[in-house]
Design a protein around this motif. Sequence first.
Motif, short mmCIF file in Angstrom:
data_model
loop_
_atom_site.label_atom_id
_atom_site.label_comp_id
_atom_site.label_asym_id
_atom_site.label_seq_id
_atom_site.Cartn_x
_atom_site.Cartn_y
_atom_site.Cartn_z
N ARG A 525 0.68 -1.14 0.10
CA ARG A 525 0.14 -0.04 -0.14
C ARG A 525 0.87 1.14 0.12
N SER A 526 1.95 1.10 0.71
CA SER A 526 2.91 2.47 0.80
C SER A 526 3.49 2.84 -0.39
N SER A 527 3.87 1.48 -1.16
CA SER A 527 4.54 1.92 -2.47
C SER A 527 3.66 2.27 -3.40
N LEU A 528 2.19 1.69 -3.27
CA LEU A 528 1.17 2.32 -4.39
C LEU A 528 0.94 3.91 -4.20
N GLU A 529 1.05 4.13 -2.63
CA GLU A 529 0.91 5.79 -2.48
C GLU A 529 1.90 6.51 -3.17
N MET A 530 3.09 5.99 -2.80
CA MET A 530 4.30 6.64 -3.42
C MET A 530 4.34 7.07 -4.80
N VAL A 531 4.07 5.93 -5.57
CA VAL A 531 4.03 5.78 -7.45
C VAL A 531 2.48 6.64 -7.70
N SER A 532 1.47 6.79 -6.68
CA SER A 532 0.51 7.37 -7.27
C SER A 532 0.77 8.92 -7.16
N GLN A 533 1.45 9.25 -6.02
CA GLN A 533 1.96 10.67 -5.84
C GLN A 533 2.67 11.30 -7.05
N LEU A 534 3.39 10.36 -7.80
CA LEU A 534 4.44 10.73 -8.83
C LEU A 534 3.61 10.93 -9.86
N LEU A 535 2.77 10.22 -10.18
CA LEU A 535 1.62 10.34 -11.39
C LEU A 535 0.83 11.50 -11.39
N LEU A 536 0.62 12.09 -10.05
CA LEU A 536 -0.05 13.46 -10.15
C LEU A 536 0.82 14.63 -9.91
N ASN A 537 2.00 14.40 -9.92
CA ASN A 537 3.16 15.59 -9.91
C ASN A 537 2.86 16.35 -11.36
N GLN A 538 3.17 17.68 -11.21
CA GLN A 538 3.02 18.36 -12.64
C GLN A 538 4.18 19.46 -12.33
N ASP A 539 4.81 19.52 -13.51
CA ASP A 539 5.72 20.62 -13.37
C ASP A 539 5.37 22.06 -13.35
N PRO A 540 6.15 23.18 -12.92
CA PRO A 540 5.65 24.51 -12.59
C PRO A 540 5.39 25.06 -13.85
N PRO A 541 4.62 26.01 -14.18
CA PRO A 541 4.21 26.69 -15.60
C PRO A 541 5.57 26.96 -16.19
N ASN A 542 5.62 26.85 -17.34
CA ASN A 542 6.58 27.78 -18.10
C ASN A 542 8.20 26.62 -17.67
N SER A 543 8.08 25.43 -17.34
CA SER A 543 9.34 24.69 -16.91
C SER A 543 9.86 24.44 -18.38
N PRO A 544 11.30 24.48 -18.29
CA PRO A 544 12.20 23.99 -19.54
C PRO A 544 11.87 22.70 -19.88
N ALA A 545 11.88 22.69 -21.60
CA ALA A 545 11.47 21.51 -21.92
C ALA A 545 12.21 20.31 -21.72
N LEU A 547 13.31 19.55 -18.70
CA LEU A 547 12.82 19.03 -17.30
C LEU A 547 11.52 18.45 -17.22
N ALA A 548 10.61 19.25 -18.36
CA ALA A 548 9.39 18.54 -18.60
C ALA A 548 9.64 17.18 -19.21
N GLU A 549 10.51 16.65 -19.94
CA GLU A 549 10.71 15.59 -20.53
C GLU A 549 11.16 14.74 -19.32
N ARG A 550 11.94 14.89 -18.61
CA ARG A 550 12.22 14.04 -17.38
C ARG A 550 11.10 13.79 -16.57
N THR A 551 10.03 14.65 -16.07
CA THR A 551 8.88 14.35 -15.55
C THR A 551 8.06 13.27 -16.38
N LYS A 552 8.09 13.47 -17.70
CA LYS A 552 7.56 12.53 -18.36
C LYS A 552 7.81 11.20 -18.25
N GLN A 553 9.27 11.09 -18.63
CA GLN A 553 9.81 9.62 -18.59
C GLN A 553 9.51 9.16 -17.03
N VAL A 554 9.73 9.80 -15.86
CA VAL A 554 9.66 9.37 -14.78
C VAL A 554 7.78 8.95 -14.55
N GLN A 555 7.30 9.76 -15.16
CA GLN A 555 5.62 9.20 -14.71
C GLN A 555 5.44 8.27 -15.62
#
Length: 656
Positions: A525-545, A547-555
């Motif tokens: 359950r704790s692992s699922l909670e942690m993974v779910s939080q990553l799925l809901l993360n969003q980069d701040p507006p106007n983030s460099p491309a 950095l957005a690509e890193r978030t995309k690959q992690v998600q």
Amino acid sequence: MFVGGVVKPRLLASRGQESLPCCCQALFSSPDPATKKEADAFLTKFQQTPVAWEVSDKLLSAADVPMMEYRFFGAQTMRTKVQFDFYELPVESYGALRDSMLNHIDRFRAAEHQPIHTQLAIALADLAIQMDNAWPNPIETLFQRFGQTPQSWSTLLEVMKMLPEENNNYKLMTDSFKRESCSQRIQAATAQVVQFLLNLQCSDVQAKRKVLECFLSWIKYTNLQANEIAQNPFIPECFKYVVEGGELSETATDIIIEVLRMCSQDFSVYQPVIQVILSQLGGLRTKFEALLGRGAEAALDADQDGLLQICRIYVETGECLVPIIMQQSSEAEVVLILQVILRCTDLPSQEICAIPLEFWHRLANEVCRHPENDVKIDQFQGVYKELLSISIRRCTLNATQDPFQADDEVAASRQRFLGLVEDCLEILTPNAALEHVLQSLLEGQRQGVTVQEAHFFVLALVGSRAEVREGSVLWQLIQGLPPLISSPVPADSMEGALLHFTKKTAIELLGHLWQWVKTRPDFLRSSLEMVSQLLLNQDPPNSPAHLAERTKQVQQAASMAFKDICLGGKHHLQDLVPQLIQLYVQTTILPIRMHLFIVDGVGSVVASLTQEDKFRSGLEQLVTPLMNGLNSERERPVAGRSVCVKPMPIQQKGFG
């Protein structure tokens, strides 16, 4: 025809044969890509016409052709016509064509005409095949014409090199009867050709290279007797060239490789040849050790080509000697061969370290073919433990390069070494391999985040195959993954990129270890909670491309891990269906490929519900948001609009 020195494209197609000079100049000299393309199309079409026979012959015969490119075009056209359009000629013209081509190639034997000479050599070889019985003695004719004086030997060597190659070139438009007839002529002349090559006194390196290239062609496509090869002076001479390096070493390496491949076809027949080759390996090993004595990086800087050639020869020797390696694995000569191949596998060069991988795969298959022979497997465990360590090292990322921006070859190389890890599992067993990798991680964790990431990458495969054990050290690692994955990443920097990529690999590892995770429901359950939080993360507006690509690959990694964990632990997650549905709705903003993994994961938990009312309720909550989104789009159709699923009003809850 010319404006500012450039051919007008629209004029090329409107003229006939008189456009050839302009088109040739445009093809070879024009700076305009469109002009070059149109000129190439015109010349290619012209080559397909019957008149091209006469035109190409005139271009090669005329003394007043202003540009060498025209003559090259003539030679290339002659080759093309012989290869593809020989049927256009009447039989009575064959002899005249042959005599004309013999004169042409003799005229262009000077070094500055080498490209023309090569085209004509191919054309002559093809003509000998095409004419068949109309030219019953082509090799004898060539020896009589070009084998009498040193000035014409280079012509003889080039045509002789092409003859067996072209007979095996299936782009040549001829029939199988002509190929077989030519093959018989080649086979009958092999002794004569080889003896001629041995007797030639070469005045320079270029001449010697032509001799070796011709010899390579004949041993590749003819059947030399084992005793002839064993006694041939070219074999030790080729080893000498490889040890010395230089311009002849690459061709010499190809010859040795070809001889080894010949030996592997019938080990018993070619035993004398193998003995000769084994007697020559010492010089290569001495050079190899001397280079690596400076360190791997310095050795590659000093002589990467030399290391590549030695690796090729040793790996081919290993391939040839697999039966002997199986029988005499503890013999000193076998051990030395394996040690050199091991060190080649560990060189920090993607080109070199990939060469031995197929050998290790074949050797593992041979060892495992006889599972009753446990002693034999035990003898190779040390080798494959070392290969497992090498795999980790070769999967280690470059600490000075952003791994999110690495080229595809880096990922391909890591995947190739995962294939080697698979072979190691066959010899060591997954449990033993797991212990080895965990011990390696313990010893190397202070060497930096890239070493840690490489261990995670390999453990994703090894851990998923190993037996789940309560007292395994792997549990300590598994329990440390969520804190690592949830930890903040430093600002935009190389260190941050490497940490971010390590988190991505840790997520992938957690997903691959679902069969371990599911045995501990609280951790599940704790692992699922942690993974779910990553799925809901969003980069701040106007983030460099980037950095957005890193978030995309992690998600992307998180969505795949989410699916694996849900599938593996579905029977322990049934009471969390409302929260899983909420996550499913909230992640509809993710790219569809990611969201499909989440749908699969949530759907597997819903499908595992045994109480009918809960199953109906869960299925309704899963389907309703999608239906609402589809209905909304149906009412407001707009071309190119994507389906937007509106979240249901479900209270946010955690997975605890």
